[in-house]
Design a protein around this motif. Structure first.
Motif: not given
Length: 230
Positions: A87-93, A112-114, A148-153
């Motif tokens: 499990s990781s949290i991504y953001a724009p590089a 964001l999550v699926v 449109r969001a800060d992060f994607f988990a």
């Protein structure tokens, strides 16, 4: 009697379709188990949320690969583990964002999550109130890149190919926090006979003893270590 339905989702490189062909690490494992049991049930690819509902309805259905979590434990019968998820949290590089703890992510405007992925369930259990659920992983990536969001988990193993599907370059996103790992299993509906579940587990255990499981894992995930026997 053979299993009646065998479901999966588009989650490369673990399980995915390429044209009319099922491919991936877990696909190779499932197909080898079927070969050893003299079965040949076709794999149906569905969106995760739909497949997750279908297997809970019963009808001797199986779904892979599913993270085995405490909240899901009594909902299914399990064969595995077949893969380890991260499990990781991504953001724009190059945005300069670094999370020091999971609490930092709770304070973000939107994560964001699926929908119905184990990463979404994890964060709900941790008390997140800023989750934005989407059905399609590539759509989540495009939303993140668009601001449109800060992060994607999400789950790390699948990200390179999902980013390619979204038309986003690898270097566009970066991991800003990693927080957990879970083991992925083949999940059988509760009405599946215990003897059949045991037969699948027995063949998977045999694959782990004879080296065929490790060979499949190395072919798909050469940098990762396969999960051990139960």
């Amino acid at each position: 009697m053979a299993q009646k339905r065998l479901l999966s989702e588009e989650f490369p490189p673990i399980n995915f379709s390429e044209g009319s062909e099922a491919r991936g690490l877990a696909v190779d494992v499932v197909q080898e188990i079927q070969r050893r049991l003299q079965l040949d049930l076709p794999i149906e690819f569905l969106p995760w949320a739909r497949a997750y509902r279908e297997v809970q309805l019963g009808r001797e259905t199986a779904l892979f690969s599913m993270a085995r979590t405490a909240g899901r434990e009594r909902l299914f019968k399990w064969v595995g583990p077949v893969v380890t998820f991260y499990s990781s949290i991504y953001a724009p590089a190059r945005g300069g964002v670094r999370l020091r703890s999971i609490e930092d992510a709770k304070r973000a405007k939107a994560v964001l999550v699926v929908r119905d992925w184990y990463t979404s369930e994890e964060l709900k259990q941790l008390g997140f109130r800023n989750l934005v659920s989407v059905a399609d992983p590539p759509a989540a990536i495009r939303m993140l890149v668009a601001g449109r969001a800060d992060f994607f988990a999400t789950e790390r193993l699948s990200m390179p190919k999902i980013m390619a599907q979204a038309g986003v370059a690898d270097e566009a996103l970066e991991i800003v926090y990693s927080y957990a790992s879970s083991e992925g299993y083949i999940a059988f509906s509760l009405d599946t006979p215990d003897a059949r579940v045991k037969a699948w587990q027995t063949q998977l255990d045999a694959m782990k003893r004879d080296g065929s499981f490790a060979a499949i894992y190395k072919r798909w995930l050469p940098q990762d270590s396969p999960p051990p026997r139960r």
